[in-house]
Design a protein around this motif. Structure first.
Motif, mmCIF file in Angstrom:
data_model
loop_
_atom_site.group_PDB
_atom_site.id
_atom_site.type_symbol
_atom_site.label_atom_id
_atom_site.label_comp_id
_atom_site.label_asym_id
_atom_site.label_seq_id
_atom_site.Cartn_x
_atom_site.Cartn_y
_atom_site.Cartn_z
ATOM 1 N N TRP A 140 11.586 24.085 -19.318
ATOM 2 C CA TRP A 140 10.420 24.596 -19.867
ATOM 3 C C TRP A 140 10.798 24.316 -21.978
ATOM 4 N N LYS A 141 9.776 23.713 -21.980
ATOM 5 C CA LYS A 141 9.820 22.718 -23.166
ATOM 6 C C LYS A 141 8.527 24.216 -24.014
ATOM 7 N N TYR A 174 1.150 -1.074 0.167
ATOM 8 C CA TYR A 174 0.224 -0.060 0.105
ATOM 9 C C TYR A 174 1.045 1.311 -0.264
ATOM 10 N N CYS A 175 1.791 1.053 1.345
ATOM 11 C CA CYS A 175 2.409 2.743 0.837
ATOM 12 C C CYS A 175 3.639 2.871 -0.540
ATOM 13 N N ARG A 176 3.916 1.076 -0.716
ATOM 14 C CA ARG A 176 4.806 1.586 -2.163
ATOM 15 C C ARG A 176 4.130 2.344 -3.797
ATOM 16 N N CYS A 177 2.627 1.578 -3.401
ATOM 17 C CA CYS A 177 2.114 2.545 -4.568
ATOM 18 C C CYS A 177 0.845 3.182 -4.626
ATOM 19 N N ALA A 178 1.003 3.933 -3.355
ATOM 20 C CA ALA A 178 0.602 5.577 -2.957
ATOM 21 C C ALA A 178 1.099 6.986 -3.526
ATOM 22 N N ASP A 179 0.323 7.077 -4.256
ATOM 23 C CA ASP A 179 0.960 7.986 -4.602
ATOM 24 C C ASP A 179 0.983 9.409 -3.448
ATOM 25 N N ILE A 180 2.399 10.027 -3.662
ATOM 26 C CA ILE A 180 2.131 10.914 -2.656
ATOM 27 C C ILE A 180 1.786 12.387 -3.108
ATOM 28 N N GLY A 181 1.145 12.127 -4.711
ATOM 29 C CA GLY A 181 0.195 13.360 -4.753
ATOM 30 C C GLY A 181 0.512 14.471 -5.361
ATOM 31 N N LYS A 182 1.931 13.688 -6.986
ATOM 32 C CA LYS A 182 2.737 14.994 -7.039
ATOM 33 C C LYS A 182 1.934 15.616 -8.774
ATOM 34 N N HIS A 183 1.362 17.031 -7.910
ATOM 35 C CA HIS A 183 0.047 18.187 -8.908
ATOM 36 C C HIS A 183 0.594 19.891 -9.359
ATOM 37 N N PHE A 184 0.488 19.743 -9.691
ATOM 38 C CA PHE A 184 0.396 21.157 -10.747
ATOM 39 C C PHE A 184 -0.715 22.235 -9.564
ATOM 40 N N THR A 185 0.050 23.172 -8.846
ATOM 41 C CA THR A 185 -0.947 24.277 -8.815
ATOM 42 C C THR A 185 -1.180 25.114 -8.973
ATOM 43 N N ARG A 186 -0.563 25.096 -10.104
ATOM 44 C CA ARG A 186 -0.415 26.729 -11.128
ATOM 45 C C ARG A 186 0.324 26.117 -12.763
ATOM 46 N N SER A 187 -0.880 25.891 -13.094
ATOM 47 C CA SER A 187 -0.222 25.475 -14.613
ATOM 48 C C SER A 187 -0.550 26.326 -15.919
ATOM 49 N N PRO A 188 1.153 26.687 -16.638
ATOM 50 C CA PRO A 188 0.151 27.805 -17.498
ATOM 51 C C PRO A 188 -0.404 28.053 -18.642
ATOM 52 N N VAL A 198 5.746 31.219 -31.568
ATOM 53 C CA VAL A 198 4.605 30.237 -31.473
ATOM 54 C C VAL A 198 4.384 29.150 -31.263
ATOM 55 N N GLY A 199 3.615 28.150 -30.337
ATOM 56 C CA GLY A 199 3.117 26.779 -30.282
ATOM 57 C C GLY A 199 2.319 27.113 -28.559
ATOM 58 N N ASP A 200 3.311 25.445 -27.757
ATOM 59 C CA ASP A 200 2.701 24.979 -26.945
ATOM 60 C C ASP A 200 4.226 24.914 -26.076
ATOM 61 N N TYR A 201 3.256 25.847 -24.717
ATOM 62 C CA TYR A 201 4.834 25.367 -23.735
ATOM 63 C C TYR A 201 4.241 25.190 -22.532
ATOM 64 N N GLN A 202 5.215 24.162 -21.995
ATOM 65 C CA GLN A 202 4.773 22.875 -21.275
ATOM 66 C C GLN A 202 5.918 22.668 -19.921
ATOM 67 N N CYS A 203 5.596 23.373 -19.094
ATOM 68 C CA CYS A 203 6.417 23.323 -17.996
ATOM 69 C C CYS A 203 6.638 22.400 -17.689
ATOM 70 N N VAL A 204 7.885 21.561 -17.097
ATOM 71 C CA VAL A 204 8.734 20.088 -16.940
ATOM 72 C C VAL A 204 9.131 19.976 -14.746
ATOM 73 N N LEU A 206 7.157 15.743 -13.789
ATOM 74 C CA LEU A 206 5.845 15.435 -13.836
ATOM 75 C C LEU A 206 5.781 17.001 -15.335
ATOM 76 N N THR A 207 5.001 16.780 -16.005
ATOM 77 C CA THR A 207 4.739 17.901 -17.132
ATOM 78 C C THR A 207 3.527 18.356 -17.103
ATOM 79 N N SER A 208 3.008 19.879 -17.138
ATOM 80 C CA SER A 208 2.222 20.315 -17.312
ATOM 81 C C SER A 208 1.376 19.850 -18.729
#
Length: 169
Positions: free
Chosen positions: A64-65, A24-38, A100-106, A114-116
């Motif tokens: 950044w990509k 359970y602990c191994r599979c539990a995700d610590i919940g990394k996520h974006f709180t602010r996305s571009p 111009v194009g798609d900008y992503q935060c890594v 984690l990629t936005s």
């Protein structure tokens, strides 16, 4: 002999519980996520735009990509400062078309990243208004407070907001 069987069964139950807890602990995700996305931006040539991202857990490194290619901090028209990316949109068409194009935060967390979702940078534009203006007359019934006036504005990005005023109001 009955005590050994009870002890061994208890040991097996404890061991199985321990294995379940570890799994359970191994599979539990610590919940990394974006709180602010571009966010996507429409900007005129020569403008300065800022993209920002933030994660709920501080990242070790943020990169950044643009259209899948990592940007370098030494590029002349960009500035990267932590989770901020500032782009000076070129005034020259050939250059701003490359921006111009798609900008992503890594966000990097050791061996994980984690990629936005992509945020799009597009260039604001306004096609010329027609040079020939057609005069139109409208007949309105007195007391009717609504008059439909149509207008075909030129192409623009973002789309135009068309408003009419009567007698400076």
């Amino acid at each position: 002999m009955g005590t050994t069987t009870t002890t061994s069964a208890f040991g097996v139950v404890v061991f199985c519980f321990f294995l379940l807890l570890v799994e359970y602990c191994r599979c539990a995700d610590i919940g990394k996520h974006f709180t602010r996305s571009p966010q996507s931006i429409v900007a005129p040539p020569g403008d300065r735009v800022t993209f920002q991202c933030e994660t709920n857990i501080p990242a070790e490194q943020v990169r950044w990509k643009l259209n899948g290619r990592f940007l370098e901090a030494n590029e002349s028209d960009i500035r990267i400062s932590g989770s901020f990316l500032v782009v000076k949109v070129a005034k020259v068409r050939e250059r701003f078309l490359q921006q111009v194009g798609d900008y992503q935060c890594v966000a990097n967390f050791g061996a994980e990243s984690l990629t936005s979702l992509p945020a799009q940078l597009t260039i604001a534009s306004l096609s010329p208004f027609p040079t020939q203006i057609q005069n139109r007359s409208l007949e309105v019934v007195e007391g009717n407070g609504v008059v439909a006036i149509s207008c075909d504005p030129p192409y623009s990005n973002p789309p135009p907001v068309v408003q009419f005023w009567k007698l400076d109001r």
